[in-house]
Design a protein around this motif. Structure first.
Motif, PDB file in Angstrom:
ATOM      1  N   GLY A  39       0.695  -1.130   0.122  1.00 43.90           N
ATOM      2  CA  GLY A  39       0.004   0.072  -0.138  1.00 43.90           C
ATOM      3  C   GLY A  39       0.789   1.289   0.100  1.00 43.90           C
ATOM      4  N   VAL A  40       2.188   1.379  -0.261  1.00 44.15           N
ATOM      5  CA  VAL A  40       3.036   2.434  -0.267  1.00 44.15           C
ATOM      6  C   VAL A  40       2.362   3.447  -1.493  1.00 44.15           C
ATOM      7  CG1 VAL A  40       4.862   1.370   0.735  1.00 44.15           C
ATOM      8  CG2 VAL A  40       4.858   1.728  -1.617  1.00 44.15           C
ATOM      9  N   SER A  41       2.777   4.573  -1.047  1.00 43.18           N
ATOM     10  CA  SER A  41       2.454   5.575  -2.207  1.00 43.18           C
ATOM     11  C   SER A  41       3.752   5.966  -2.963  1.00 43.18           C
ATOM     12  CB  SER A  41       1.845   6.964  -1.777  1.00 43.18           C
ATOM     13  OG  SER A  41       0.546   6.901  -1.396  1.00 43.18           O
ATOM     14  N   ALA A  42       4.724   5.835  -2.508  1.00 42.62           N
ATOM     15  CA  ALA A  42       5.992   6.232  -2.965  1.00 42.62           C
ATOM     16  C   ALA A  42       7.163   5.282  -1.863  1.00 42.62           C
ATOM     17  CB  ALA A  42       6.363   7.617  -2.740  1.00 42.62           C
ATOM     18  N   MET A  43       8.299   5.083  -2.778  1.00 40.98           N
ATOM     19  CA  MET A  43       9.505   4.266  -2.174  1.00 40.98           C
ATOM     20  C   MET A  43      10.626   4.667  -2.791  1.00 40.98           C
ATOM     21  SD  MET A  43       8.767   0.414  -3.818  1.00 40.98           S
ATOM     22  CE  MET A  43       7.237   0.864  -4.204  1.00 40.98           C
ATOM     23  N   SER A  44      11.857   5.039  -1.856  1.00 42.85           N
ATOM     24  CA  SER A  44      13.070   5.296  -2.464  1.00 42.85           C
ATOM     25  C   SER A  44      14.032   4.050  -2.613  1.00 42.85           C
ATOM     26  CB  SER A  44      13.729   6.415  -1.557  1.00 42.85           C
ATOM     27  OG  SER A  44      13.870   5.956  -0.305  1.00 42.85           O
ATOM     28  N   ILE A  45      14.854   4.143  -3.646  1.00 45.02           N
ATOM     29  CA  ILE A  45      15.851   3.224  -3.899  1.00 45.02           C
ATOM     30  C   ILE A  45      17.212   3.903  -3.652  1.00 45.02           C
ATOM     31  CG2 ILE A  45      16.765   1.168  -5.086  1.00 45.02           C
ATOM     32  CD1 ILE A  45      13.982   0.520  -4.078  1.00 45.02           C
ATOM     33  N   GLU A  46      18.143   3.646  -2.885  1.00 42.54           N
ATOM     34  CA  GLU A  46      19.333   4.177  -2.690  1.00 42.54           C
ATOM     35  C   GLU A  46      20.686   3.830  -3.444  1.00 42.54           C
ATOM     36  OE1 GLU A  46      21.210   4.231   1.550  1.00 42.54           O
ATOM     37  OE2 GLU A  46      18.788   3.989   1.687  1.00 42.54           O
ATOM     38  N   ASP A  47      21.448   4.451  -3.582  1.00 43.28           N
ATOM     39  CA  ASP A  47      22.784   4.089  -4.204  1.00 43.28           C
ATOM     40  C   ASP A  47      23.930   3.758  -3.496  1.00 43.28           C
ATOM     41  OD1 ASP A  47      23.418   6.821  -3.517  1.00 43.28           O
ATOM     42  OD2 ASP A  47      23.544   7.591  -5.583  1.00 43.28           O
ATOM     43  N   THR A  48      23.736   4.058  -1.681  1.00 39.67           N
ATOM     44  CA  THR A  48      24.495   3.455  -1.088  1.00 39.67           C
ATOM     45  C   THR A  48      25.027   2.207  -1.053  1.00 39.67           C
ATOM     46  OG1 THR A  48      23.344   5.271   0.552  1.00 39.67           O
ATOM     47  CG2 THR A  48      25.183   3.684   1.392  1.00 39.67           C
ATOM     48  N   ALA A  49      26.364   1.858  -1.001  1.00 40.05           N
ATOM     49  CA  ALA A  49      26.534   0.345  -0.897  1.00 40.05           C
ATOM     50  C   ALA A  49      26.372  -0.231   0.412  1.00 40.05           C
ATOM     51  CB  ALA A  49      28.147   0.474  -1.202  1.00 40.05           C
ATOM     52  N   LEU A  50      25.096  -1.273   0.273  1.00 41.53           N
ATOM     53  CA  LEU A  50      24.755  -1.725   1.629  1.00 41.53           C
ATOM     54  C   LEU A  50      24.574  -3.345   1.147  1.00 41.53           C
ATOM     55  CD1 LEU A  50      21.956   0.789   2.351  1.00 41.53           C
ATOM     56  CD2 LEU A  50      24.142   0.647   3.691  1.00 41.53           C
ATOM     57  N   PRO A  51      24.586  -4.060   2.496  1.00 42.87           N
ATOM     58  CA  PRO A  51      25.186  -3.738   3.436  1.00 42.87           C
ATOM     59  C   PRO A  51      26.427  -3.729   3.632  1.00 42.87           C
ATOM     60  CG  PRO A  51      24.465  -6.268   3.430  1.00 42.87           C
ATOM     61  CD  PRO A  51      24.314  -5.441   2.077  1.00 42.87           C
ATOM     62  N   LEU A  52      26.983  -3.160   4.840  1.00 41.62           N
ATOM     63  CA  LEU A  52      28.353  -2.969   4.961  1.00 41.62           C
ATOM     64  C   LEU A  52      29.296  -4.238   4.626  1.00 41.62           C
ATOM     65  CD1 LEU A  52      28.769  -1.526   8.815  1.00 41.62           C
ATOM     66  CD2 LEU A  52      28.988  -0.292   6.276  1.00 41.62           C
ATOM     67  N   ALA A  53      30.088  -3.894   3.773  1.00 44.76           N
ATOM     68  CA  ALA A  53      31.041  -4.981   3.327  1.00 44.76           C
ATOM     69  C   ALA A  53      32.241  -5.404   4.376  1.00 44.76           C
ATOM     70  CB  ALA A  53      31.839  -4.627   1.947  1.00 44.76           C
TER      71      ALA A  53
END
Length: 286
Positions: free
Chosen positions: A108-122
């Motif tokens: 049911g979300v209206s908006a979602m963000s996808i980020e360019d951070t390198a995740l999870p910590l390597a």
């Protein structure tokens, strides 16, 4: 109650409007309903808040997509807000991003963000890092392709400002815009000039995840920002009040002395829709 599509259309109207809004930071059905009762039409569930409230864990990507989506569903069952969620890195590669979009949209979300951070910590990672623009573009194209409802908003989120600087971040934003996302989510900005440079490059509305408090709403608006986060004080406030109340009771305090710190029975009835449940009992259980 609005339908999910109507909630998403309201989110799009905010992004395309002529004012700057700050969302209510929510973490469960009750907090979302209280925010709505106060007057909020826009809410946000942050990855950090979800991890804190669901697992009592820090924001280190130990939360699973299933847990995250379940939390979204509980929020949306109880409220009518348009919900923006921080879907972190999409829980993996481009295929995982598609699954994330499907699950969050279904919840049911209206908006979602996808980020360019390198995740999870390597292993051995000691500083912030971002994935390549090419990899991120693949993830964003996958996110857009996975939508079932065309009104669902996909935000390309970048943390590159503190890693690569303004010019490189603006170039990323332009590339992300070409992937078909609806807005750019910027974190780590230190000046209104940075925000404006990113907006000028992407030609899309900006969501500001953090920015100096000295920047005015008028400045944000002129620079292309339409949503500006204010932090996640509600969960932190709940933690403080819970500790105070538990400590008071544990140490022998009189429950009656807590009256000024807690909601009244009437307030609780209102927030839990007790009258509606009583009506249902009368209608269906007699």
């Amino acid at each position: 109650m609005l339908s999910p599509t109507e909630q998403r259309q309201r989110m799009r109207a905010i992004l395309n409007g002529n004012q700057v809004l700050s969302p209510a930071s929510v973490y469960d059905g009750l907090s979302a309903r209280i925010a709505q009762d106060v007057g909020y039409t826009l809410g946000i569930l942050a990855g950090s808040v979800s991890s804190n409230s669901t697992l009592a864990a820090p924001d280190l990507i130990v939360l699973t997509l299933t847990e995250f989506a379940d939390q979204i569903r509980r929020i949306m069952r109880a409220s009518d807000i348009s919900l923006l969620v921080d879907a972190d890195h999409g829980y993996g590669n481009a295929l995982n991003v598609m699954r994330t979009v499907i699950e969050c949209e279904h919840a049911g979300v209206s908006a979602m963000s996808i980020e360019d951070t390198a995740l999870p910590l390597a292993f051995g990672q000691t500083k912030d890092a971002v994935i390549s623009t090419e990899e991120m573009c693949g993830k964003l194209k996958a996110a857009v392709a996975a939508k079932k409802d065309p009104t669902t908003v996909i935000a390309g989120r970048t943390a590159a400002l503190k890693v690569e600087g303004t010019a490189a971040t603006a170039a990323r934003a332009k590339a992300y815009a070409a992937c078909g996302v609806d807005c750019i989510f910027v974190v780590g900005s230190e000046s209104i000039d940075q925000i404006k440079a990113i907006h000028d490059a992407a030609k899309l509305p900006i969501i500001c995840g953090s920015a100096p408090a000295s920047i005015s709403r008028e400045q944000f608006l002129a620079a292309g920002a339409r949503v500006v986060l204010q932090g996640h004080q509600p969960l932190a406030g709940a933690v403080k009040v819970l500790r105070e109340i538990y400590s008071h009771l544990y140490n022998g305090g009189n429950p009656a002395e807590l009256k000024s710190k807690i909601a009244s029975n009437e307030e609780m009835d209102k927030m839990t829709h007790n009258a509606q449940y009583k009506e249902w009992i009368k209608t269906f259980m007699k």
